[in-house]
Design a protein around this motif. Sequence first.
Motif, PDB file in Angstrom:
ATOM      1  N   PRO A   1      26.989   9.838  -3.968  1.00 25.53           N
ATOM      2  CA  PRO A   1      26.693   8.910  -5.067  1.00 25.53           C
ATOM      3  C   PRO A   1      27.064   7.482  -4.672  1.00 25.53           C
ATOM      4  N   PRO A   2      26.726   6.484  -5.494  1.00 22.87           N
ATOM      5  CA  PRO A   2      27.075   5.105  -5.181  1.00 22.87           C
ATOM      6  C   PRO A   2      28.583   4.951  -4.959  1.00 22.87           C
ATOM      7  N   CYS A   3      28.947   4.044  -4.067  1.00 23.15           N
ATOM      8  CA  CYS A   3      30.360   3.818  -3.769  1.00 23.15           C
ATOM      9  C   CYS A   3      30.588   2.330  -3.583  1.00 23.15           C
ATOM     10  N   MET A   4      31.019   1.671  -4.634  1.00 21.36           N
ATOM     11  CA  MET A   4      31.274   0.233  -4.569  1.00 21.36           C
ATOM     12  C   MET A   4      32.749  -0.006  -4.270  1.00 21.36           C
TER      13      MET A   4
ATOM     14  N   ALA B   1      39.422   3.506  -3.524  1.00 22.17           N
ATOM     15  CA  ALA B   1      38.235   3.821  -4.318  1.00 22.17           C
ATOM     16  C   ALA B   1      38.244   5.301  -4.673  1.00 22.17           C
ATOM     17  N   GLU B   2      37.623   5.648  -5.791  1.00 27.40           N
ATOM     18  CA  GLU B   2      37.540   7.048  -6.202  1.00 27.40           C
ATOM     19  C   GLU B   2      36.447   7.784  -5.443  1.00 27.40           C
ATOM     20  N   CYS B   3      35.628   7.046  -4.726  1.00 26.92           N
ATOM     21  CA  CYS B   3      34.584   7.627  -3.895  1.00 26.92           C
ATOM     22  C   CYS B   3      35.029   7.484  -2.437  1.00 26.92           C
ATOM     23  N   ASP B   4      34.130   7.603  -1.487  1.00 22.90           N
ATOM     24  CA  ASP B   4      34.490   7.501  -0.076  1.00 22.90           C
ATOM     25  C   ASP B   4      33.662   6.400   0.580  1.00 22.90           C
ATOM     26  N   PRO B   5      34.116   5.138   0.505  1.00 26.68           N
ATOM     27  CA  PRO B   5      33.321   4.048   1.062  1.00 26.68           C
ATOM     28  C   PRO B   5      33.296   4.023   2.589  1.00 26.68           C
TER      29      PRO B   5
ATOM     30  N   ASP C   1      28.250  -4.914   4.453  1.00 29.18           N
ATOM     31  CA  ASP C   1      27.165  -5.035   3.486  1.00 29.18           C
ATOM     32  C   ASP C   1      27.661  -4.405   2.192  1.00 29.18           C
ATOM     33  N   TRP C   2      28.403  -5.171   1.411  1.00 30.69           N
ATOM     34  CA  TRP C   2      29.127  -4.617   0.268  1.00 30.69           C
ATOM     35  C   TRP C   2      28.293  -4.495  -0.990  1.00 30.69           C
ATOM     36  N   CYS C   3      26.997  -4.639  -0.858  1.00 38.05           N
ATOM     37  CA  CYS C   3      26.129  -4.270  -1.970  1.00 38.05           C
ATOM     38  C   CYS C   3      25.372  -2.994  -1.630  1.00 38.05           C
ATOM     39  N   ASP C   4      25.698  -2.398  -0.499  1.00 39.00           N
ATOM     40  CA  ASP C   4      25.086  -1.134  -0.118  1.00 39.00           C
ATOM     41  C   ASP C   4      25.814  -0.022  -0.859  1.00 39.00           C
ATOM     42  N   ASP C   5      25.206   0.524  -1.876  1.00 37.58           N
ATOM     43  CA  ASP C   5      25.851   1.552  -2.690  1.00 37.58           C
ATOM     44  C   ASP C   5      25.301   2.937  -2.385  1.00 37.58           C
ATOM     45  N   THR C   6      24.868   3.150  -1.147  1.00 38.25           N
ATOM     46  CA  THR C   6      24.284   4.439  -0.787  1.00 38.25           C
ATOM     47  C   THR C   6      25.334   5.474  -0.445  1.00 38.25           C
ATOM     48  N   GLY C   7      26.588   5.071  -0.197  1.00 34.64           N
ATOM     49  CA  GLY C   7      27.636   5.999   0.154  1.00 34.64           C
ATOM     50  C   GLY C   7      27.715   6.289   1.640  1.00 34.64           C
ATOM     51  N   ARG C   8      26.849   5.679   2.441  1.00 28.15           N
ATOM     52  CA  ARG C   8      26.952   5.904   3.886  1.00 28.15           C
ATOM     53  C   ARG C   8      27.800   4.813   4.523  1.00 28.15           C
TER      54      ARG C   8
ATOM     55  N   GLN D   1      24.673 -12.411   2.663  1.00 26.36           N
ATOM     56  CA  GLN D   1      24.572 -13.164   1.436  1.00 26.36           C
ATOM     57  C   GLN D   1      25.147 -12.333   0.311  1.00 26.36           C
ATOM     58  N   ARG D   2      26.092 -12.917  -0.453  1.00 20.00           N
ATOM     59  CA  ARG D   2      26.676 -12.206  -1.583  1.00 20.00           C
ATOM     60  C   ARG D   2      25.655 -12.144  -2.709  1.00 20.00           C
ATOM     61  N   VAL D   3      25.642 -11.007  -3.390  1.00 25.45           N
ATOM     62  CA  VAL D   3      24.774 -10.847  -4.546  1.00 25.45           C
ATOM     63  C   VAL D   3      25.637 -10.599  -5.768  1.00 25.45           C
ATOM     64  N   SER D   4      25.119 -10.899  -6.908  1.00 24.11           N
ATOM     65  CA  SER D   4      25.925 -10.856  -8.125  1.00 24.11           C
ATOM     66  C   SER D   4      26.459  -9.474  -8.480  1.00 24.11           C
ATOM     67  N   CYS D   5      25.817  -8.408  -8.022  1.00 26.45           N
ATOM     68  CA  CYS D   5      26.248  -7.074  -8.423  1.00 26.45           C
ATOM     69  C   CYS D   5      27.632  -6.732  -7.904  1.00 26.45           C
ATOM     70  N   ALA D   6      28.102  -7.377  -6.855  1.00 28.59           N
ATOM     71  CA  ALA D   6      29.379  -7.001  -6.261  1.00 28.59           C
ATOM     72  C   ALA D   6      30.447  -8.073  -6.418  1.00 28.59           C
ATOM     73  N   ALA D   7      30.098  -9.241  -6.911  1.00 33.77           N
ATOM     74  CA  ALA D   7      31.075 -10.318  -7.045  1.00 33.77           C
ATOM     75  C   ALA D   7      32.014 -10.018  -8.208  1.00 33.77           C
ATOM     76  N   ARG D   8      33.318 -10.090  -7.940  1.00 36.12           N
ATOM     77  CA  ARG D   8      34.302  -9.874  -8.986  1.00 36.12           C
ATOM     78  C   ARG D   8      35.367 -10.952  -8.854  1.00 36.12           C
ATOM     79  N   ILE D   9      35.648 -11.634  -9.943  1.00 30.35           N
ATOM     80  CA  ILE D   9      36.633 -12.713  -9.947  1.00 30.35           C
ATOM     81  C   ILE D   9      37.710 -12.394 -10.960  1.00 30.35           C
ATOM     82  N   GLU D  10      38.958 -12.476 -10.505  1.00 29.05           N
ATOM     83  CA  GLU D  10      40.103 -12.294 -11.390  1.00 29.05           C
ATOM     84  C   GLU D  10      40.741 -13.655 -11.647  1.00 29.05           C
ATOM     85  N   PRO D  11      41.147 -13.947 -12.884  1.00 27.86           N
ATOM     86  CA  PRO D  11      41.750 -15.243 -13.188  1.00 27.86           C
ATOM     87  C   PRO D  11      43.206 -15.325 -12.726  1.00 27.86           C
ATOM     88  N   LEU D  12      43.624 -16.543 -12.396  1.00 26.82           N
ATOM     89  CA  LEU D  12      45.005 -16.858 -12.044  1.00 26.82           C
ATOM     90  C   LEU D  12      45.289 -18.222 -12.638  1.00 26.82           C
TER      91      LEU D  12
END
Length: 147
Positions: A24-27, A51-55, A113-120, A132-143
């Motif tokens: 399954p997908p693994c982000m 991760a709960e999956c196996d990246p 390639d951190w938008c590759d959610d194929t699990g391979r 190139q970063r894509v919006s699906c994987a960008a995560r920003i935490e405030p400080l």
Amino acid sequence: MLAAGLIGAGIALTGCSTFGPGAPPCMPPTHSVSPSTVEIGETVTVHAQDAECDPRYGGSAEIQVIVTDSLGRKIIDTTAPMNDAGGFSYSFEVPEEAATGKAAVEAYPHNVDWCDDTGRNNRVSEADVSLQRVSCAARIEPLTITG
């Protein structure tokens, strides 16, 4: 039919691939920042559980950590060790040149390639490749940085 169309449209808009047969997908795991409010010179830790999956990031995997201050300046831009499952812990002192106010902390797998959610295995080859970063994987935490 409508639900399948909406899912397909969402995938097309984010630029992420769908997964086929197999894993399954693994982000990348989500990261946290502690403490969330600090003074200049104090230590901040950026951390993620495995991760709960196996990246399968590999034994030499790294996390890219970028901290941008309230003026939009990168005050931290570095890599740190990350385990095969995406877990990491990186600490830094808030530099004196940091502007006070709301800062942003990003952490994502380096040179992957951190938008590759194929699990391979998605480690990038040693070739000179610009990702190139894509919006699906960008995560920003405030400080919040105080004086």
